[in-house]
Design a protein around this motif. Structure first.
Motif, PDB file in Angstrom:
ATOM      1  N   ALA A   1      17.247  18.425 -27.706  1.00  0.00           N
ATOM      2  CA  ALA A   1      17.569  19.010 -26.245  1.00  0.00           C
ATOM      3  C   ALA A   1      15.934  19.638 -25.596  1.00  0.00           C
ATOM      4  CB  ALA A   1      18.544  20.293 -26.539  1.00  0.00           C
ATOM      5  N   PHE A   2      15.337  19.862 -26.331  1.00  0.00           N
ATOM      6  CA  PHE A   2      13.940  20.672 -25.871  1.00  0.00           C
ATOM      7  C   PHE A   2      13.170  19.363 -25.153  1.00  0.00           C
ATOM      8  CE2 PHE A   2       9.327  21.067 -26.579  1.00  0.00           C
ATOM      9  CZ  PHE A   2       9.140  22.125 -25.579  1.00  0.00           C
ATOM     10  N   VAL A   3      13.025  18.536 -26.100  1.00  0.00           N
ATOM     11  CA  VAL A   3      12.442  17.146 -25.434  1.00  0.00           C
ATOM     12  C   VAL A   3      13.190  16.375 -24.215  1.00  0.00           C
ATOM     13  CG1 VAL A   3      11.415  14.890 -25.985  1.00  0.00           C
ATOM     14  CG2 VAL A   3      11.532  16.668 -27.604  1.00  0.00           C
TER      15      VAL A   3
ATOM     16  N   GLU B   1      14.827  18.007 -21.826  1.00  0.00           N
ATOM     17  CA  GLU B   1      14.395  19.017 -21.005  1.00  0.00           C
ATOM     18  C   GLU B   1      12.959  18.537 -20.210  1.00  0.00           C
ATOM     19  OE1 GLU B   1      14.813  22.921 -21.496  1.00  0.00           O
ATOM     20  OE2 GLU B   1      16.912  22.974 -22.095  1.00  0.00           O
ATOM     21  N   LEU B   2      12.090  18.303 -21.306  1.00  0.00           N
ATOM     22  CA  LEU B   2      10.721  17.760 -20.924  1.00  0.00           C
ATOM     23  C   LEU B   2      10.580  16.753 -19.968  1.00  0.00           C
ATOM     24  CD1 LEU B   2       8.506  18.974 -23.511  1.00  0.00           C
ATOM     25  CD2 LEU B   2       9.022  20.007 -21.711  1.00  0.00           C
ATOM     26  N   ILE B   3      11.551  15.702 -20.638  1.00  0.00           N
ATOM     27  CA  ILE B   3      11.500  14.257 -19.854  1.00  0.00           C
ATOM     28  C   ILE B   3      12.147  14.354 -18.483  1.00  0.00           C
ATOM     29  CG2 ILE B   3      12.386  11.948 -19.967  1.00  0.00           C
ATOM     30  CD1 ILE B   3      12.110  12.006 -23.143  1.00  0.00           C
ATOM     31  N   GLY B   4      13.118  15.059 -18.588  1.00  0.00           N
ATOM     32  CA  GLY B   4      13.937  15.551 -16.892  1.00  0.00           C
ATOM     33  C   GLY B   4      13.011  16.158 -16.338  1.00  0.00           C
ATOM     34  N   ALA B   5      12.172  16.980 -16.937  1.00  0.00           N
ATOM     35  CA  ALA B   5      11.232  17.715 -15.848  1.00  0.00           C
ATOM     36  C   ALA B   5      10.004  16.673 -15.449  1.00  0.00           C
ATOM     37  CB  ALA B   5      10.451  18.870 -16.353  1.00  0.00           C
ATOM     38  N   ALA B   6       9.577  15.800 -16.258  1.00  0.00           N
ATOM     39  CA  ALA B   6       8.660  15.114 -15.825  1.00  0.00           C
ATOM     40  C   ALA B   6       9.172  13.943 -14.781  1.00  0.00           C
ATOM     41  CB  ALA B   6       8.181  14.024 -16.965  1.00  0.00           C
ATOM     42  N   ALA B   7      10.286  13.575 -15.070  1.00  0.00           N
ATOM     43  CA  ALA B   7      11.013  12.572 -13.972  1.00  0.00           C
ATOM     44  C   ALA B   7      10.995  13.544 -12.538  1.00  0.00           C
ATOM     45  CB  ALA B   7      12.418  12.385 -14.415  1.00  0.00           C
ATOM     46  N   LYS B   8      11.365  14.713 -12.602  1.00  0.00           N
ATOM     47  CA  LYS B   8      11.503  15.756 -11.289  1.00  0.00           C
ATOM     48  C   LYS B   8      10.001  15.595 -10.798  1.00  0.00           C
ATOM     49  CE  LYS B   8      13.460  20.005  -9.401  1.00  0.00           C
ATOM     50  NZ  LYS B   8      14.069  21.181 -10.008  1.00  0.00           N
TER      51      LYS B   8
ATOM     52  N   ALA C   1       7.522  13.512 -10.955  1.00  0.00           N
ATOM     53  CA  ALA C   1       7.446  12.346 -10.603  1.00  0.00           C
ATOM     54  C   ALA C   1       8.288  11.876  -9.136  1.00  0.00           C
ATOM     55  CB  ALA C   1       7.417  11.374 -11.423  1.00  0.00           C
ATOM     56  N   GLY C   2       9.206  12.575  -8.970  1.00  0.00           N
ATOM     57  CA  GLY C   2      10.021  12.432  -7.832  1.00  0.00           C
ATOM     58  C   GLY C   2      10.945  11.238  -8.253  1.00  0.00           C
ATOM     59  N   CYS C   3      11.424  10.974  -9.231  1.00  0.00           N
ATOM     60  CA  CYS C   3      12.269   9.933  -9.724  1.00  0.00           C
ATOM     61  C   CYS C   3      13.516  10.423 -10.455  1.00  0.00           C
ATOM     62  CB  CYS C   3      11.878   8.811 -10.371  1.00  0.00           C
ATOM     63  SG  CYS C   3      10.953   9.256 -11.775  1.00  0.00           S
ATOM     64  N   ALA C   4      13.893  11.970 -10.374  1.00  0.00           N
ATOM     65  CA  ALA C   4      14.620  12.272 -11.215  1.00  0.00           C
ATOM     66  C   ALA C   4      16.064  11.383 -11.147  1.00  0.00           C
ATOM     67  CB  ALA C   4      15.103  13.696 -10.882  1.00  0.00           C
ATOM     68  N   GLY C   5      16.407  11.013  -9.942  1.00  0.00           N
ATOM     69  CA  GLY C   5      17.790  10.399  -9.748  1.00  0.00           C
ATOM     70  C   GLY C   5      17.654   9.079 -10.271  1.00  0.00           C
ATOM     71  N   GLU C   6      16.664   8.511 -10.768  1.00  0.00           N
ATOM     72  CA  GLU C   6      16.446   7.261 -11.065  1.00  0.00           C
ATOM     73  C   GLU C   6      16.685   7.100 -12.511  1.00  0.00           C
ATOM     74  OE1 GLU C   6      12.761   5.589  -9.376  1.00  0.00           O
ATOM     75  OE2 GLU C   6      13.204   6.255  -7.531  1.00  0.00           O
ATOM     76  N   LEU C   7      16.397   8.018 -13.298  1.00  0.00           N
ATOM     77  CA  LEU C   7      16.539   8.352 -14.609  1.00  0.00           C
ATOM     78  C   LEU C   7      17.865   8.653 -14.977  1.00  0.00           C
ATOM     79  CD1 LEU C   7      13.006   9.128 -16.232  1.00  0.00           C
ATOM     80  CD2 LEU C   7      14.196   7.086 -16.556  1.00  0.00           C
ATOM     81  N   ALA C   8      18.836   7.845 -15.248  1.00  0.00           N
ATOM     82  CA  ALA C   8      20.068   8.555 -15.551  1.00  0.00           C
ATOM     83  C   ALA C   8      20.199   9.539 -16.830  1.00  0.00           C
ATOM     84  CB  ALA C   8      21.227   7.348 -15.873  1.00  0.00           C
ATOM     85  N   GLU C   9      21.105  10.369 -16.833  1.00  0.00           N
ATOM     86  CA  GLU C   9      21.210  11.474 -17.960  1.00  0.00           C
ATOM     87  C   GLU C   9      21.113  10.635 -19.260  1.00  0.00           C
ATOM     88  OE1 GLU C   9      24.043  14.995 -19.254  1.00  0.00           O
ATOM     89  OE2 GLU C   9      23.979  14.473 -17.064  1.00  0.00           O
ATOM     90  N   ARG C  10      22.058   9.568 -19.395  1.00  0.00           N
ATOM     91  CA  ARG C  10      22.172   9.064 -20.467  1.00  0.00           C
ATOM     92  C   ARG C  10      20.564   8.306 -21.107  1.00  0.00           C
ATOM     93  NH1 ARG C  10      26.194   4.309 -21.030  1.00  0.00           N
ATOM     94  NH2 ARG C  10      24.809   3.081 -19.566  1.00  0.00           N
ATOM     95  N   GLU C  11      20.020   7.906 -20.136  1.00  0.00           N
ATOM     96  CA  GLU C  11      18.755   7.320 -20.318  1.00  0.00           C
ATOM     97  C   GLU C  11      17.815   8.324 -20.832  1.00  0.00           C
ATOM     98  OE1 GLU C  11      15.595   3.852 -18.505  1.00  0.00           O
ATOM     99  OE2 GLU C  11      16.840   5.056 -17.119  1.00  0.00           O
ATOM    100  N   VAL C  12      17.586   9.579 -20.209  1.00  0.00           N
ATOM    101  CA  VAL C  12      16.791  10.624 -20.720  1.00  0.00           C
ATOM    102  C   VAL C  12      17.208  10.910 -21.854  1.00  0.00           C
ATOM    103  CG1 VAL C  12      16.066  12.871 -19.982  1.00  0.00           C
ATOM    104  CG2 VAL C  12      16.483  11.180 -18.112  1.00  0.00           C
ATOM    105  N   ALA C  13      18.202  11.170 -22.447  1.00  0.00           N
ATOM    106  CA  ALA C  13      18.817  11.482 -23.601  1.00  0.00           C
ATOM    107  C   ALA C  13      18.570  10.479 -24.665  1.00  0.00           C
ATOM    108  CB  ALA C  13      20.311  11.756 -23.697  1.00  0.00           C
ATOM    109  N   GLY C  14      18.470   9.161 -24.586  1.00  0.00           N
ATOM    110  CA  GLY C  14      18.154   8.223 -25.272  1.00  0.00           C
ATOM    111  C   GLY C  14      16.729   8.424 -25.499  1.00  0.00           C
ATOM    112  N   LEU C  15      15.878   8.711 -24.471  1.00  0.00           N
ATOM    113  CA  LEU C  15      14.442   8.604 -24.586  1.00  0.00           C
ATOM    114  C   LEU C  15      13.979   9.496 -25.575  1.00  0.00           C
ATOM    115  CD1 LEU C  15      13.375   7.786 -21.118  1.00  0.00           C
ATOM    116  CD2 LEU C  15      12.984   6.284 -22.833  1.00  0.00           C
ATOM    117  N   ALA C  16      14.818  10.976 -25.136  1.00  0.00           N
ATOM    118  CA  ALA C  16      14.331  11.944 -26.235  1.00  0.00           C
ATOM    119  C   ALA C  16      14.662  11.660 -27.755  1.00  0.00           C
ATOM    120  CB  ALA C  16      15.339  13.161 -25.681  1.00  0.00           C
TER     121      ALA C  16
END
Length: 235
Positions: free
Chosen positions: A135-137, A139-146, A148-163
């Protein structure tokens, strides 16, 4: 003159001594082969005292998992640099993780190898802690996407998978680093430093994440980007 009485060891300290002995024994013997007799001997106490304080082998193992899990999470949390960029926070957290697992390899062996392979309730306790780290990681990946200005392009499921992938890779790398030895300048064999191991992890993970943040995606024919810099073969 009467004999001098030995100083009584406080219960909390005695319990920690027993847990230290248990970590060492479980890590080297494995849960099934470890005996309460050996744990008591390593701790320098009687077996009845171990049972009195910690009830059973199962309860002792659970206590070890809880203590080592809490220590690991605390080490990672303390290492993270608050207010830093997402990649810097991940970098500092990874350094804390690898430093802790290197300093306490027996505790890490119990969590990563023993507890996860002996079913409930041990595996569930480790899974709860792992979920906190994921969960912590996330959040970090989501923050990184934000950032970089591409938060909407990385789907929530994809972010969770990357974590999940990142945490799994870090766990595997920690096991490798604790076993691997490199020859230092003096000819002595030494383990890779936490800094070097964290850098390996960041080079593996963050470089790929960086391309995602730039809008690139992998496809069977190659990378495709927002600007069409690399065309993928269709079909």
């Amino acid at each position: 003159m009467g004999a001098v009485k030995s100083k009584r060891v406080p219960r909390a300290i005695r319990e920690q001594q027993m847990l230290d002995a248990a970590v060492l024994t479980f890590a080297r013997r494995g849960y099934a082969a470890a005996s309460m007799d050996e744990i008591a001997e390593v701790a320098g106490v009687s077996k009845p005292l171990v049972y009195l304080y910690l009830n059973s082998k199962e309860d002792l193992f659970s206590a070890v998992i809880r203590r080592e899990s809490e220590a690991l999470v605390a080490a990672v949390t303390a290492a993270v640099e608050p207010g830093a960029t997402a990649d810097r926070q991940l970098w500092s957290g990874l350094r804390g993780f690898f430093a802790h697992t290197a300093e306490y390899p027996d505790g890490w062996a119990v969590l990563h190898q023993q507890a996860r392979t002996h079913g409930e309730p041990f595996a569930r306790e480790v899974a709860v802690v792992r979920a906190e780290v994921v969960a912590f990681v996330t959040e970090l990946i989501g923050a990184a996407a934000k950032e970089a200005g591409c938060a909407g392009e990385l789907a929530e499921r994809e972010v969770a998978g990357l974590a999940h992938a990142l945490v799994g890779a870090a766990e595997s790398l920690a096991g490798w680093a604790n076993v691997r030895t490199d020859e230092g300048p003096s000819g002595e064999r030494e383990h890779p430093s936490a800094k070097d191991t964290a850098a390996t992890m960041m080079n593996f993970v963050w470089a790929g994440l960086g391309r995602l943040m730039e809008g690139e995606r992998w496809a069977p024919g190659g990378l495709i980007g927002q600007q069409g810099r690399s065309a993928a073969v269709r079909g």
